[in-house]
Design an enzyme around this catalytic site. Structure first.
Site, PDB file in Angstrom:
ATOM      1  N   CYS A   1      50.517  72.975  21.456  1.00 30.48           N
ATOM      2  CA  CYS A   1      50.612  73.655  20.162  1.00 30.48           C
ATOM      3  C   CYS A   1      50.144  72.733  19.045  1.00 30.48           C
ATOM      4  O   CYS A   1      50.045  71.516  19.213  1.00 30.48           O
ATOM      5  CB  CYS A   1      52.062  74.068  19.855  1.00 30.48           C
TER       6      CYS A   1
ATOM      7  N   CYS B   1      48.587  77.528  23.091  1.00 31.28           N
ATOM      8  CA  CYS B   1      49.645  78.445  22.680  1.00 31.28           C
ATOM      9  C   CYS B   1      49.015  79.713  22.096  1.00 31.28           C
ATOM     10  O   CYS B   1      48.069  79.647  21.315  1.00 31.28           O
ATOM     11  CB  CYS B   1      50.535  77.770  21.633  1.00 31.28           C
TER      12      CYS B   1
ATOM     13  N   ARG C   1      47.665  74.573  28.530  1.00 30.19           N
ATOM     14  CA  ARG C   1      46.886  75.680  27.974  1.00 30.19           C
ATOM     15  C   ARG C   1      47.307  75.918  26.529  1.00 30.19           C
ATOM     16  O   ARG C   1      48.415  75.553  26.108  1.00 30.19           O
ATOM     17  CB  ARG C   1      47.060  76.953  28.799  1.00 30.19           C
TER      18      ARG C   1
ATOM     19  N   CYS D   1      53.446  75.020  14.637  1.00 26.26           N
ATOM     20  CA  CYS D   1      53.713  76.208  15.455  1.00 26.26           C
ATOM     21  C   CYS D   1      55.030  76.856  15.031  1.00 26.26           C
ATOM     22  O   CYS D   1      56.055  76.170  14.891  1.00 26.26           O
ATOM     23  CB  CYS D   1      53.757  75.835  16.928  1.00 26.26           C
TER      24      CYS D   1
ATOM     25  N   CYS E   1      50.322  79.976  17.903  1.00 28.85           N
ATOM     26  CA  CYS E   1      49.761  79.144  16.825  1.00 28.85           C
ATOM     27  C   CYS E   1      48.268  78.871  16.984  1.00 28.85           C
ATOM     28  O   CYS E   1      47.637  78.348  16.070  1.00 28.85           O
ATOM     29  CB  CYS E   1      50.521  77.826  16.717  1.00 28.85           C
TER      30      CYS E   1
ATOM     31  N   ASP F   1      26.309  57.028 -13.491  1.00 26.76           N
ATOM     32  CA  ASP F   1      26.077  58.425 -13.822  1.00 26.76           C
ATOM     33  C   ASP F   1      26.562  58.715 -15.239  1.00 26.76           C
ATOM     34  O   ASP F   1      27.656  58.301 -15.646  1.00 26.76           O
ATOM     35  CB  ASP F   1      26.822  59.311 -12.819  1.00 26.76           C
TER      36      ASP F   1
ATOM     37  N   THR G   1      56.730  74.089  29.762  1.00 27.68           N
ATOM     38  CA  THR G   1      55.947  75.327  29.753  1.00 27.68           C
ATOM     39  C   THR G   1      54.467  75.097  30.027  1.00 27.68           C
ATOM     40  O   THR G   1      53.730  76.057  30.246  1.00 27.68           O
ATOM     41  CB  THR G   1      56.076  76.023  28.383  1.00 27.68           C
TER      42      THR G   1
END
Length: 491
Positions: free
Chosen positions: A34, A65, A63, A38, A68, A441, A30
């Site tokens: 992601c 998603c 590119r 996702c 998500c 401390d 695709t």
């Protein structure tokens, strides 16, 4: 981690949100990338490949998603736990240094050549400084498009793009939508936050669990009047930024921190978000920290009782160093009073329509000319403060995201009046060293004695060797045993 294919596949199949930001899953069929959590059905193993950064995914032609939104993942916790050149470079890139000063400016801050920095980032992250800065610009552009009504041209330049065309091309390439389509989708979304003119509202994600009590309690209890306040369930403070100033309101919510930013110049958005995330330690990996601390049987009950404690940091390392000196050997209330006087005398006044903030904390340059006789401090502490301010103003001492922790410790120790406690608290809260430790401390020693841990500094340091590299987080758990205001959210 992205090189361990079997582990990555298990994280993707289990939709484990703990690994968001550690690596990104790119789907070959695709061309989408992601986050591990996702919600869609995981792709086949042979169609998955893994990258260490969103920038590497984008550079490889994938590119983001739309389900998500991997560009909004928490940052990798690796950059907070390391002080090498790559980690310091990543912290500076997140702070917008490449956009303001270019790659030569980034390299100069780190003391390397541009070629060395590019080679190291490519080897570890699969992308160079320009690609990493471009990915960050794309994320900032999306925030401005979706959460403000800025005209697209103003959003483009505010996000750091040099031209409208580059802005349009980058948004289309990364999100597969034009800028106008992104804004239309956000407007139609029922989850879009209500917009107030001049205010940018967004969510800051983090890895669960997060315990807000000591984090916000510490910031509120030690807040400087006029610079910081707790109002209506939110920690608010003023920000001095490269292009102007701002006011931020941060509210703990389940799963995220609600953030409201009011900026005099929208170009400061990236820097403001980065500094807020740094202050709240939102990129930490609490599972890794708590698992390590649980190996000590005396610490384990504290961790199990309230897991996910963070280290409250600061938005300005030089500011915190000044405040640490003002707080030497005095109560929290006295330290706030000293700091408030300094702010009133030397800080720049601002307007705050939504609250009671009045000033920016003065810079080192603004404090360089102060008259030590006007300070209601012992003479030795006046010398400590003026020497520190002078070193910061002239540049012989640099404290910030690009600081080498060991070198900074050595330079602070060389200044008059800087003992182990002051140096380590600056290393912990200003420089972000996760292994900073305060064995001397008083609160630490009292808590250690109550738990049956060694209470002398040398013996406690020896015992704490097993807590490394997370001793700063152990300090938070030990401090939390005391019924002090820093350990509770204000009413």
């Amino acid at each position: 981690m992205h090189t361990d294919t079997e582990r990555c596949v298990r994280a993707v199949r289990s939709k484990d949100a703990r690994f968001d930001g550690w690596f990104f899953t790119a789907v070959l069929t695709t061309r989408i990338y992601c986050r591990p959590s996702c919600p869609v059905v995981p792709p086949k193993v042979e169609n998955m490949t893994f990258y260490p950064s969103a920038a590497a995914c984008q550079q490889a032609g994938f590119r983001a998603c739309k389900r998500c939104r991997p560009d909004t993942s928490p940052g990798s916790p690796e950059w907070n736990a390391r002080a090498d050149a790559v980690a310091r470079a990543m912290r500076l890139i997140q702070d917008g240094v490449v956009d303001r000063e270019g790659v030569p400016g980034l390299a100069a801050r780190l003391g390397y050549s541009t070629r060395q920095i590019e080679r190291q980032l490519l080897a570890e992250l699969g992308a160079g400084p320009l690609a990493l800065a471009r990915a960050q610009r794309a994320q900032t552009a999306r925030l401005l498009i979706e959460t403000t009504q800025l005209p697209m041209a103003e959003a483009a330049f505010a996000a750091g793009f040099s031209s409208i065309r580059t802005f349009n091309d980058t948004v289309r390439e990364v999100f597969a939508l034009a800028p106008g389509e992104l804004r239309t989708r956000a407007t139609r979304s029922k989850s879009a936050p209500p917009q107030t003119p001049g205010v940018i509202a967004l969510r800051l994600p983090y890895r669960a669990p997060l315990n807000p009590s000591n984090l916000f309690g510490h910031l509120a209890a030690t807040g400087v009047p006029g610079v910081e306040e707790w109002r209506d369930g939110a920690y608010r403070r003023t920000l001095c930024l490269p292009y102007g100033h701002g006011i931020v309101a941060l509210t703990p919510r389940p799963g995220h921190i609600a953030c409201r930013l009011s900026l005099t110049d929208p170009r400061d958005l990236t820097i403001a978000i980065s500094r807020c995330r740094w202050m709240l330690d939102l990129d930490a990996d609490p599972e890794a920290v708590d698992d390590q601390l649980r190996t000590d049987p005396l610490l384990a009950p504290l961790v199990d009782k309230a897991p996910g404690r963070r280290v409250p940091r600061t938005v300005d390392a030089a500011e915190f160093a000044v405040r640490a000196v003002l707080g030497q050997q005095v109560s929290t209330a006295a330290a706030r009073t000293h700091a408030a006087r300094l702010v009133t005398a030397h800080g720049r006044a601002i307007d705050d329509p939504e609250g009671g903030l009045t000033h920016l904390f003065p810079s080192s340059e603004e404090l360089a000319g102060l008259d030590p006789e006007t300070l209601a401090l012992p003479r030795s502490r006046r010398t400590t403060l003026t020497t520190l301010v002078g070193a910061l103003a002239e540049g012989s001492l640099r404290l910030g995201l690009d600081s080498d922790w060991d070198q900074a410790r050595a330079r602070l120790t060389a200044l008059p009046g800087f003992g182990p406690w002051t140096v380590e608290v600056i290393a912990m809260r200003a420089l972000g060293d996760p292994d900073a430790f305060l064995p001397g401390d008083l609160g630490m020693r009292r808590a250690a004695a109550d738990l049956g841990l060694p209470s002398t500094p040398a013996a406690l340091t020896a015992r704490a060797a097993a807590w490394r590299p997370w001793r700063a987080y152990a300090v938070q758990y030990l401090w939390a045993t005391d019924d002090h205001a820093i350990n509770h959210l204000p009413a």
